[in-house]
Design an enzyme around this catalytic site. Structure first.
Site, PDB file in Angstrom:
ATOM      1  N   GLU A   1       0.845  -1.204   0.000  1.00 26.46           N
ATOM      2  CA  GLU A   1       0.000   0.000   0.000  1.00 26.46           C
ATOM      3  C   GLU A   1       0.877   1.249   0.000  1.00 26.46           C
ATOM      4  O   GLU A   1       1.820   1.365   0.778  1.00 26.46           O
ATOM      5  CB  GLU A   1      -0.952  -0.027   1.210  1.00 26.46           C
TER       6      GLU A   1
ATOM      7  N   HIS B   1     -30.511  -5.479  24.983  1.00 24.26           N
ATOM      8  CA  HIS B   1     -29.422  -6.226  25.616  1.00 24.26           C
ATOM      9  C   HIS B   1     -29.685  -7.732  25.488  1.00 24.26           C
ATOM     10  O   HIS B   1     -30.830  -8.156  25.648  1.00 24.26           O
ATOM     11  CB  HIS B   1     -29.344  -5.858  27.094  1.00 24.26           C
TER      12      HIS B   1
HETATM   13  P1  NAD Z   1      -9.485   2.094  -3.449  1.00 24.45           P
HETATM   14  O1  NAD Z   1      -9.403   3.434  -4.062  1.00 24.45           O
HETATM   15  O2  NAD Z   1     -10.378   1.853  -2.293  1.00 24.45           O
HETATM   16  O3  NAD Z   1      -8.015   1.629  -2.983  1.00 24.45           O
HETATM   17  C1  NAD Z   1      -6.894   1.617  -3.827  1.00 24.45           C
HETATM   18  C2  NAD Z   1      -5.627   1.652  -2.971  1.00 24.45           C
HETATM   19  O4  NAD Z   1      -4.494   1.471  -3.819  1.00 24.45           O
HETATM   20  C3  NAD Z   1      -5.438   2.994  -2.252  1.00 24.45           C
HETATM   21  O5  NAD Z   1      -5.316   2.760  -0.867  1.00 24.45           O
HETATM   22  C4  NAD Z   1      -4.160   3.562  -2.880  1.00 24.45           C
HETATM   23  O6  NAD Z   1      -3.378   4.307  -1.983  1.00 24.45           O
HETATM   24  C5  NAD Z   1      -3.431   2.295  -3.343  1.00 24.45           C
HETATM   25  N1  NAD Z   1      -2.433   2.513  -4.429  1.00 24.45           N
HETATM   26  C6  NAD Z   1      -2.558   3.315  -5.518  1.00 24.45           C
HETATM   27  N2  NAD Z   1      -1.444   3.246  -6.283  1.00 24.45           N
HETATM   28  C7  NAD Z   1      -0.574   2.397  -5.678  1.00 24.45           C
HETATM   29  C8  NAD Z   1       0.751   1.923  -5.962  1.00 24.45           C
HETATM   30  N3  NAD Z   1       1.419   2.301  -7.048  1.00 24.45           N
HETATM   31  N4  NAD Z   1       1.320   1.056  -5.101  1.00 24.45           N
HETATM   32  C9  NAD Z   1       0.664   0.645  -3.993  1.00 24.45           C
HETATM   33  N5  NAD Z   1      -0.593   1.054  -3.671  1.00 24.45           N
HETATM   34  C10 NAD Z   1      -1.205   1.920  -4.492  1.00 24.45           C
HETATM   35  O7  NAD Z   1      -9.839   1.096  -4.661  1.00 24.45           O
HETATM   36  P2  NAD Z   1     -10.267  -0.432  -4.663  1.00 24.45           P
HETATM   37  O8  NAD Z   1      -9.905  -1.093  -3.398  1.00 24.45           O
HETATM   38  O9  NAD Z   1      -9.750  -0.960  -5.963  1.00 24.45           O
HETATM   39  O10 NAD Z   1     -11.847  -0.336  -4.719  1.00 24.45           O
HETATM   40  C11 NAD Z   1     -12.523   0.324  -5.816  1.00 24.45           C
HETATM   41  C12 NAD Z   1     -13.907   0.762  -5.432  1.00 24.45           C
HETATM   42  O11 NAD Z   1     -14.755  -0.348  -5.191  1.00 24.45           O
HETATM   43  C13 NAD Z   1     -13.893   1.618  -4.185  1.00 24.45           C
HETATM   44  O12 NAD Z   1     -14.362   2.894  -4.538  1.00 24.45           O
HETATM   45  C14 NAD Z   1     -14.809   0.960  -3.231  1.00 24.45           C
HETATM   46  O13 NAD Z   1     -15.695   1.878  -2.683  1.00 24.45           O
HETATM   47  C15 NAD Z   1     -15.562  -0.089  -4.054  1.00 24.45           C
HETATM   48  N6  NAD Z   1     -15.666  -1.319  -3.225  1.00 24.45           N
HETATM   49  C16 NAD Z   1     -16.427  -1.285  -2.095  1.00 24.45           C
HETATM   50  C17 NAD Z   1     -16.508  -2.399  -1.263  1.00 24.45           C
HETATM   51  C18 NAD Z   1     -17.342  -2.334  -0.035  1.00 24.45           C
HETATM   52  O14 NAD Z   1     -18.134  -1.421   0.091  1.00 24.45           O
HETATM   53  N7  NAD Z   1     -17.233  -3.289   0.903  1.00 24.45           N
HETATM   54  C19 NAD Z   1     -15.801  -3.543  -1.578  1.00 24.45           C
HETATM   55  C20 NAD Z   1     -15.021  -3.549  -2.712  1.00 24.45           C
HETATM   56  C21 NAD Z   1     -14.979  -2.426  -3.539  1.00 24.45           C
END
Ligand code: NAD
Ligand code: FAD
Length: 459
Positions: free
Chosen positions: A202, A437
């Site tokens: 990350e 509860h």
């Molecule tokens: P995200 O934007 O949540 O996370 C992407 C992550 O990748 C970020 O933390 C970012 O800092 C990191 N990143 C970016 N470039 C990088 C690099 N070069 N090296 C390392 N890390 C890097 O995107 P996602 O997890 O792909 O999810 C996409 C969308 O799908 C989100 O908007 C989310 O809301 C939706 N989603 C929601 C749920 C849920 O509600 N439970 C579940 C899955 C997906």
């Protein structure tokens, strides 16, 4: 001029199909155009299939701990998930829900056109070789996986997106996950429980940026205890022959894995709509909308992931309802500041509103209340006291600014705060409402009381 339909919706995901049903219930003549599968990403390759797989992974983990609950006679070491049977269950769950949506579309007398839509002018689209005219259009074309151009791909890789990762018929022995956002972390939890050795890379100092970092930090600790390795502030630069190369603290490092999951975000799916030529304005790939979901072309709305605001299924559905209401002359604005967001770990995370850092950055004077699940009876009964409820309250008026929760059943409990914030209830109203509860929900008023130094089960 008479059009073929009053409202035509492009895209049949949780945004589009909900908008179409709502429009039909308002007495409108409705057409829904969907090119792949009704239910969209959410039902077919997102929310529902991920949670179906996670259910089995979590159940396996519970079975392995059955002895802690006094259950004997189970060979915990022999328990495992049969991936073929698990995938059959995923297919069945998805098919049941998609079938349900089909029935609703049919039952509401919505014309379903199974084709790809493209604009001819502001009142006409072409879909499957036919022209369809409509008074209003609602674009609900969703999003697709972001494949970052800044991460070079070389050699032969087993590179997965969430789409392929959901279809695995065998568990890879090791996985490197690029991105510690929601997708990265949910799949890390899933694959780890199924037996993979998981490394998450990350870029930022914290996982799941939308969650208060005190809460995401607790979840990260638990995931680490379960065996997941996190490499934080790691900038991934390339993937070659299943080795992920990254920079960390000025040094070049790498990790090799049997499979690599790309999870660095999603982008609005707006290519091929021919939207630019009819004057629809964009912010990058996202269609620009106002708080009432209107685009720059007066009779065209855009909802869900395609407008790039908040990429969540329940937001898409709510926006769909708002757009139809606006068309029907009952204007109501979206409130993006109180959207609940849930992350399906074990235990779960649920949050709404501001984080403590964001509230401070806004210059708010705040009170913060915390209640640890270790003081909650139901969590002890459940056999899992990891977690916390953290609330952020305006110091002067008790306005609820945010809640971030990590604990058993958290995703089913955040709706209480969604209702409270919509009703503009204050901390006092949560405290004065009787919570049953024993439930994990009792931790919520405790956290609000803690903000005023009045929590009962806390010294
Ligand atoms: P995200 O934007 O949540 O996370 C992407 C992550 O990748 C970020 O933390 C970012 O800092 C990191 N990143 C970016 N470039 C990088 C690099 N070069 N090296 C390392 N890390 C890097 O995107 P996602 O997890 O792909 O999810 C996409 C969308 O799908 C989100 O908007 C989310 O809301 C939706 N989603 C929601 C749920 C849920 O509600 N439970 C579940 C899955 C997906
Ligand atoms: P989509 O669901 O993407 O639907 C758009 C539809 O439009 C598709 O069916 C597509 O075929 C169709 N389409 C596109 N272009 C055209 C065209 N030109 N003509 C005709 N049809 C077209 N969100 C949550 O809230 N909770 C979760 O637990 C959750 N988990 C997720 C897990 C994963 C792995 C992923 C990838 C996403 C997850 N999401 C979750 C996000 C959620 O899936 C999306 O926010 C949601 O699906 C967006 O709905 P939508 O209607 O805007 O678009």
């Amino acid at each position: 001029m008479t059009y073929d339909y009053d409202i035509t919706v492009i895209g049949g995901g949780p945004g589009g199909y909900v908008a179409a049903i709502r429009a039909a219930k308002e007495g409108k003549r409705v057409c829904l155009v969907e090119r792949e599968h009704l239910g969209g990403v959410c039902l077919n390759e997102g929310c529902i299939p991920t949670k179906t797989l996670l259910k089995s992974a979590n159940l396996l983990s519970e079975i392995r701990h059955a002895g802690d609950f006094g259950i004997v006679g189970i060979d915990a070491g022999a328990a495992r998930v049969d991936m073929t049977k698990l995938q059959a269950r995923r297919t069945k769950v998805v098919a049941t829900l998609v079938g349900g949506v089909k029935g609703l579309v049919r039952g509401n007398k919505i014309t379903l056109v199974e084709a790809s839509a493209s604009f001819v002018d502001a009142h006409t689209i072409e879909a499957g070789g036919t022209r369809i005219t409509s008074d209003y259009f609602i674009i609900a074309t969703g999003s697709e996986v972001f494949m970052p151009p800044f991460i070079a791909l070389e050699g032969k890789n087993t590179l997965l997106s969430s789409r392929e990762a959901l279809l695995l018929d065998a568990v890879p022995s090791s996985v490197a996950i690029i991105g510690g956002g929601v997708i990265g972390v949910e799949f890390a939890s899933l694959l780890n429980k199924l037996g993979s050795k998981v490394t998450v890379l990350e870029l930022l100092p914290d996982i799941m940026p939308m969650v208060d970092r005190e809460v995401s930090g607790l979840a990260k600790k638990r995931l680490e205890k379960d065996g997941i390795v996190f490499r934080m502030q790691a900038r991934v630069t390339s993937v070659k022959d299943n080795t992920v190369f990254y920079e960390l603290g000025g040094k070049a490092e790498s990790v090799r894995a049997d499979a690599v999951l790309m999870a660095v975000g999603r982008v609005p799916r707006t290519d091929g709509l021919n939207a630019e030529t009819i004057g629809i304005e964009f912010d990058g790939k996202a269609i620009r909308t106002d708080a009432r979901l209107r685009t720059s072309v007066p009779n065209i709305y855009c909802i869900g992931d395609a407008n790039g605001k908040v990429m969540l299924a329940h937001v898409a559905s709510h926006e769909g309802i708002m757009a139809v209401e606006d068309i029907c002359g009952k204007p109501a604005a979206m409130h993006y500041d109180r959207v609940p967001s849930c992350i399906y770990l074990d235990p779960e995370i649920a949050c709404i509103g501001l984080t403590e850092d964001a509230a401070k950055a806004e210059g708010r004077e705040i009170k913060v209340g915390r209640f640890a699940m270790v003081g909650n009876g139901k969590s002890l009964v459940e056999g899992d006291t990891d977690g916390i409820v953290k609330v952020i309250v305006d110091a002067k008026f008790g306005e609820i600014l945010g809640m971030h929760m990590y604990g058993k059943h958290a995703t089913d409990m955040v709706s209480e705060l969604s209702v409270a914030m919509t009703a503009e209830a204050t901390a006092d109203e949560i405290i004065e409402s009787i919570h049953p509860h024993p439930t994990v929900s009792e931790a919520i008023p405790e956290a609000f009381m803690a903000a005023y130094g009045r929590a009962i089960h806390l010294l």
